[in-house]
Design a protein around this motif. Sequence first.
Motif, short mmCIF file in Angstrom:
data_model
loop_
_atom_site.label_atom_id
_atom_site.label_comp_id
_atom_site.label_asym_id
_atom_site.label_seq_id
_atom_site.Cartn_x
_atom_site.Cartn_y
_atom_site.Cartn_z
N LEU A 168 -21.35 -32.68 -21.78
CA LEU A 168 -20.55 -33.05 -23.13
C LEU A 168 -20.72 -31.45 -23.89
N GLU A 169 -21.80 -30.87 -23.66
CA GLU A 169 -22.26 -29.83 -24.32
C GLU A 169 -21.26 -28.36 -23.80
N GLN A 170 -20.95 -28.52 -22.51
CA GLN A 170 -20.10 -27.82 -21.78
C GLN A 170 -18.61 -28.01 -22.57
N VAL A 171 -18.24 -29.25 -22.55
CA VAL A 171 -16.96 -29.67 -23.03
C VAL A 171 -16.97 -29.04 -24.50
N GLY A 172 -18.08 -29.46 -25.38
CA GLY A 172 -17.95 -28.83 -26.72
C GLY A 172 -17.54 -27.32 -27.07
N ARG A 173 -18.43 -26.44 -25.97
CA ARG A 173 -18.54 -25.05 -26.09
C ARG A 173 -17.06 -24.73 -25.57
N ARG A 174 -16.61 -25.06 -24.56
CA ARG A 174 -15.10 -24.57 -24.35
C ARG A 174 -14.06 -24.80 -25.20
N LEU A 175 -14.22 -26.14 -25.77
CA LEU A 175 -12.96 -26.33 -26.65
C LEU A 175 -13.27 -25.58 -27.96
N LEU A 176 -14.42 -25.43 -28.38
CA LEU A 176 -14.82 -24.46 -29.35
C LEU A 176 -14.26 -23.09 -29.34
N ARG A 177 -14.31 -22.41 -28.04
CA ARG A 177 -13.52 -21.19 -27.79
C ARG A 177 -12.41 -21.04 -27.97
N ARG A 178 -11.70 -22.53 -27.23
CA ARG A 178 -10.30 -22.49 -27.41
C ARG A 178 -9.48 -22.78 -28.69
N PHE A 179 -10.11 -23.92 -29.48
CA PHE A 179 -9.51 -24.02 -30.87
C PHE A 179 -10.20 -23.44 -32.09
N GLY A 180 -11.30 -23.00 -31.77
CA GLY A 180 -12.06 -22.30 -33.02
C GLY A 180 -12.76 -23.20 -33.80
N PRO A 181 -13.85 -22.73 -34.88
CA PRO A 181 -14.49 -23.35 -35.57
C PRO A 181 -13.65 -24.07 -36.48
N ARG A 182 -14.16 -25.33 -37.06
CA ARG A 182 -13.64 -26.04 -38.33
C ARG A 182 -14.71 -25.92 -39.33
N GLN A 183 -14.13 -26.26 -40.72
CA GLN A 183 -14.87 -26.46 -41.63
C GLN A 183 -15.13 -28.13 -41.86
N PHE A 184 -16.55 -28.31 -42.06
CA PHE A 184 -16.82 -29.71 -42.17
C PHE A 184 -17.33 -30.02 -43.74
N THR A 185 -16.54 -30.89 -44.24
CA THR A 185 -16.95 -31.13 -45.64
C THR A 185 -16.91 -32.59 -45.73
N LEU A 186 -17.85 -33.35 -46.45
CA LEU A 186 -17.84 -34.87 -46.32
C LEU A 186 -16.40 -35.24 -47.28
N ARG A 187 -16.14 -36.33 -46.90
CA ARG A 187 -14.91 -36.75 -47.61
C ARG A 187 -15.40 -37.60 -48.93
N GLU A 188 -14.47 -37.08 -49.95
CA GLU A 188 -14.95 -38.07 -51.34
C GLU A 188 -14.70 -39.34 -51.18
N GLU A 189 -15.39 -40.08 -52.06
CA GLU A 189 -15.07 -41.50 -52.50
C GLU A 189 -15.10 -42.36 -51.07
N PRO A 190 -16.28 -42.88 -50.56
CA PRO A 190 -16.30 -43.39 -49.36
C PRO A 190 -15.50 -44.60 -49.16
N LEU A 191 -15.53 -45.33 -50.24
CA LEU A 191 -14.73 -46.70 -50.15
C LEU A 191 -12.98 -46.34 -50.01
N GLY A 192 -12.53 -45.27 -50.71
CA GLY A 192 -11.06 -44.86 -50.44
C GLY A 192 -11.11 -44.28 -48.97
N SER A 193 -12.14 -43.61 -48.49
CA SER A 193 -11.76 -43.02 -47.20
C SER A 193 -11.97 -43.99 -46.38
N LEU A 194 -12.71 -45.12 -46.57
CA LEU A 194 -12.49 -46.42 -45.61
C LEU A 194 -11.32 -46.83 -45.45
N PHE A 195 -10.61 -47.14 -46.85
CA PHE A 195 -9.31 -47.73 -46.92
C PHE A 195 -8.00 -47.03 -46.20
N TRP A 196 -8.35 -45.55 -46.45
CA TRP A 196 -7.26 -44.74 -45.85
C TRP A 196 -7.43 -44.81 -44.29
#
Length: 244
Positions: free
Chosen positions: A11-39
């Motif tokens: 899984l680590e290898q998968v993660g490294r290879r995909l990161l190289r191919r697709f690039g890093p993403r920004q991770f920010t927590l979704r606001e309003e958990p209840l709304g996020s659940l219903f979405w």
Amino acid sequence: MDRMENHRHLLEQVGRRLLRRFGPRQFTLREEPLGSLFWTVLSQNTTDLTADRAYRQLRRTFRSWRDVRAARRGEVEAAIRVCGLAQQKARTIQEFLERLERERGALSIAFLGKMPADQAMDWLTASRGIGTKTAAVLLLFAFGRPVFPVDTHIRRVSGRLGFVPEGTAADKVQEALSAIAPESAADCAQLHLDIIRLGREICHPRRPECPKCPLRAICRHARVAEALHPSGRESTIRGHRRRP
Ligand code: SF4
């Protein structure tokens, strides 16, 4: 190395290879958990775009979650009709709100952030219409818990890579991957989204494009296909049969 360590390493290898191919993403927590659940409930069996439209309409129609809970079922259905399965989804949302009020006395799921992840999963999935994927998406993207949601793409790709036998049920795949997933929620989210992207763009259900896949060298399915057809083009359909 035991089996779990092997899988963790893979899984680590998968993660490294995909990161190289697709690039890093920004991770920010979704606001309003209840709304996020219903979405996430609204997004079941439809596209993100359609879920966005249904969610916006739901929020425009009702001033608060309290109003959604008190509304007639038909009014909620009408607001979310665009995303399909409106009857079922309206029932899931209203029953969840009723349960929250009954059990917690408030229309908030902030308490889940303080629960161990497995207990939070159990609490969420005890509600009708909230499955393990929906619960895991919420815990990862709204609460930053390192769980590993499994959708149809991740399920298929995991079977082909050899983490589980192909065709294993999604909740079993989720269990297996959560046990070896990265410790940080940001890394889990990156890997989760990267595997989905791989499944959509390259590792298609019927004709995976192995020659252009960054995981080809570490993939069981590709190895088997190449062993069966060493001089031919990559097997492109299930069962490793070549197209005529
Ligand atoms: S090598 Fe082929 S089967 Fe394996 S993950 Fe990539 S596209 Fe899918």
